[in-house]
Motif scaffolding. Structure first.
Motif, mmCIF file in Angstrom:
data_model
loop_
_atom_site.group_PDB
_atom_site.id
_atom_site.type_symbol
_atom_site.label_atom_id
_atom_site.label_comp_id
_atom_site.label_asym_id
_atom_site.label_seq_id
_atom_site.Cartn_x
_atom_site.Cartn_y
_atom_site.Cartn_z
ATOM 1 N N ILE A 147 0.844 -1.198 0.000
ATOM 2 C CA ILE A 147 0.000 0.000 0.000
ATOM 3 C C ILE A 147 0.880 1.250 0.000
ATOM 4 N N GLY A 148 1.991 1.216 0.741
ATOM 5 C CA GLY A 148 2.927 2.334 0.742
ATOM 6 C C GLY A 148 3.563 2.551 -0.618
ATOM 7 N N TYR A 149 3.919 1.453 -1.301
ATOM 8 C CA TYR A 149 4.474 1.555 -2.652
ATOM 9 C C TYR A 149 3.443 2.165 -3.594
ATOM 10 N N TRP A 150 2.212 1.699 -3.513
ATOM 11 C CA TRP A 150 1.140 2.214 -4.372
ATOM 12 C C TRP A 150 0.879 3.684 -4.087
ATOM 13 N N ALA A 151 0.893 4.074 -2.817
ATOM 14 C CA ALA A 151 0.664 5.472 -2.456
ATOM 15 C C ALA A 151 1.779 6.361 -3.007
ATOM 16 N N HIS A 152 3.012 5.871 -2.970
ATOM 17 C CA HIS A 152 4.124 6.643 -3.524
ATOM 18 C C HIS A 152 3.968 6.828 -5.026
ATOM 19 N N LYS A 153 3.634 5.766 -5.729
ATOM 20 C CA LYS A 153 3.442 5.862 -7.184
ATOM 21 C C LYS A 153 2.264 6.763 -7.524
ATOM 22 N N TRP A 154 1.211 6.706 -6.720
ATOM 23 C CA TRP A 154 0.043 7.554 -6.938
ATOM 24 C C TRP A 154 0.423 9.022 -6.754
ATOM 25 N N ASP A 155 1.228 9.305 -5.741
ATOM 26 C CA ASP A 155 1.665 10.674 -5.493
ATOM 27 C C ASP A 155 2.517 11.199 -6.648
ATOM 28 N N GLU A 156 3.428 10.367 -7.167
ATOM 29 C CA GLU A 156 4.238 10.772 -8.316
ATOM 30 C C GLU A 156 3.364 11.061 -9.527
ATOM 31 N N ARG A 157 2.424 10.193 -9.798
ATOM 32 C CA ARG A 157 1.546 10.364 -10.966
ATOM 33 C C ARG A 157 0.682 11.611 -10.812
ATOM 34 N N GLU A 199 2.747 14.616 -11.670
ATOM 35 C CA GLU A 199 2.909 14.760 -13.116
ATOM 36 C C GLU A 199 1.646 15.330 -13.758
ATOM 37 N N LEU A 200 0.489 14.835 -13.356
ATOM 38 C CA LEU A 200 -0.764 15.334 -13.913
ATOM 39 C C LEU A 200 -0.986 16.797 -13.567
ATOM 40 N N LEU A 201 -0.658 17.188 -12.334
ATOM 41 C CA LEU A 201 -0.814 18.583 -11.935
ATOM 42 C C LEU A 201 0.134 19.494 -12.701
ATOM 43 N N ALA A 202 1.366 19.054 -12.909
ATOM 44 C CA ALA A 202 2.321 19.858 -13.673
ATOM 45 C C ALA A 202 1.855 20.034 -15.118
ATOM 46 N N ALA A 203 1.336 18.963 -15.712
ATOM 47 C CA ALA A 203 0.839 19.050 -17.084
ATOM 48 C C ALA A 203 -0.367 19.980 -17.163
ATOM 49 N N LYS A 204 -1.246 19.910 -16.198
ATOM 50 C CA LYS A 204 -2.438 20.766 -16.192
ATOM 51 C C LYS A 204 -2.052 22.230 -15.988
ATOM 52 N N ARG A 205 -1.077 22.485 -15.105
ATOM 53 C CA ARG A 205 -0.608 23.862 -14.900
ATOM 54 C C ARG A 205 -0.005 24.427 -16.178
ATOM 55 N N ALA A 206 0.775 23.604 -16.890
ATOM 56 C CA ALA A 206 1.358 24.057 -18.156
ATOM 57 C C ALA A 206 0.266 24.332 -19.181
ATOM 58 N N GLN A 207 -0.743 23.501 -19.212
ATOM 59 C CA GLN A 207 -1.859 23.698 -20.138
ATOM 60 C C GLN A 207 -2.608 24.986 -19.810
ATOM 61 N N ILE A 208 -2.841 25.244 -18.554
ATOM 62 C CA ILE A 208 -3.544 26.464 -18.140
ATOM 63 C C ILE A 208 -2.712 27.696 -18.473
ATOM 64 N N ALA A 209 -1.398 27.632 -18.228
ATOM 65 C CA ALA A 209 -0.521 28.764 -18.535
ATOM 66 C C ALA A 209 -0.508 29.050 -20.035
ATOM 67 N N ALA A 210 -0.460 28.006 -20.863
ATOM 68 C CA ALA A 210 -0.476 28.204 -22.319
ATOM 69 C C ALA A 210 -1.807 28.805 -22.763
ATOM 70 N N HIS A 211 -2.886 28.345 -22.172
ATOM 71 C CA HIS A 211 -4.203 28.880 -22.515
ATOM 72 C C HIS A 211 -4.315 30.353 -22.120
ATOM 73 N N ARG A 212 -3.774 30.716 -20.963
ATOM 74 C CA ARG A 212 -3.803 32.118 -20.523
ATOM 75 C C ARG A 212 -2.973 33.000 -21.442
ATOM 76 N N GLN A 213 -1.818 32.498 -21.890
ATOM 77 C CA GLN A 213 -0.994 33.269 -22.817
ATOM 78 C C GLN A 213 -1.719 33.497 -24.140
ATOM 79 N N GLN A 214 -2.418 32.481 -24.616
ATOM 80 C CA GLN A 214 -3.184 32.630 -25.858
ATOM 81 C C GLN A 214 -4.298 33.652 -25.691
ATOM 82 N N GLU A 215 -4.968 33.625 -24.549
ATOM 83 C CA GLU A 215 -6.045 34.583 -24.306
ATOM 84 C C GLU A 215 -5.495 35.998 -24.188
#
Length: 82
Positions: A46-56, A59-75
């Protein structure tokens, strides 16, 4: 937090849960060490799974932040042209 410390922490929590279970049942703690190993292994996984979940999630949050920043620049570029 590193993966090893996460796994060890969860494993120790599993051992503590096992001791708590045996304490409630008023059984000997050292009667069946195989049960301790199973509890520690299950909680370690469960600890291994929680660590992998936290890493993933990071990554998803970083990708979403980059997407939001690109969208704001376009606007901003579209609003400054108009």
């Amino acid at each position: 937090m590193s993966m090893l410390s996460n796994i060890i922490g969860f494993s120790l929590f599993g051992l503590a849960a096992r001791f708590g279970q045996l304490g409630i049942q008023k059984r000997n703690f050292f009667d069946n060490p195989g049960g301790h190993a199973i509890a520690m292994g299950a909680f370690g996984f469960i600890g291994y799974w929680a660590h992998k979940w936290d890493e993933r999630a990071g990554e998803l949050l970083a990708a979403k932040r980059a997407q939001i920043a690109a969208h704001r620049q376009q606007e901003q570029a579209a609003s400054s042209e108009a």
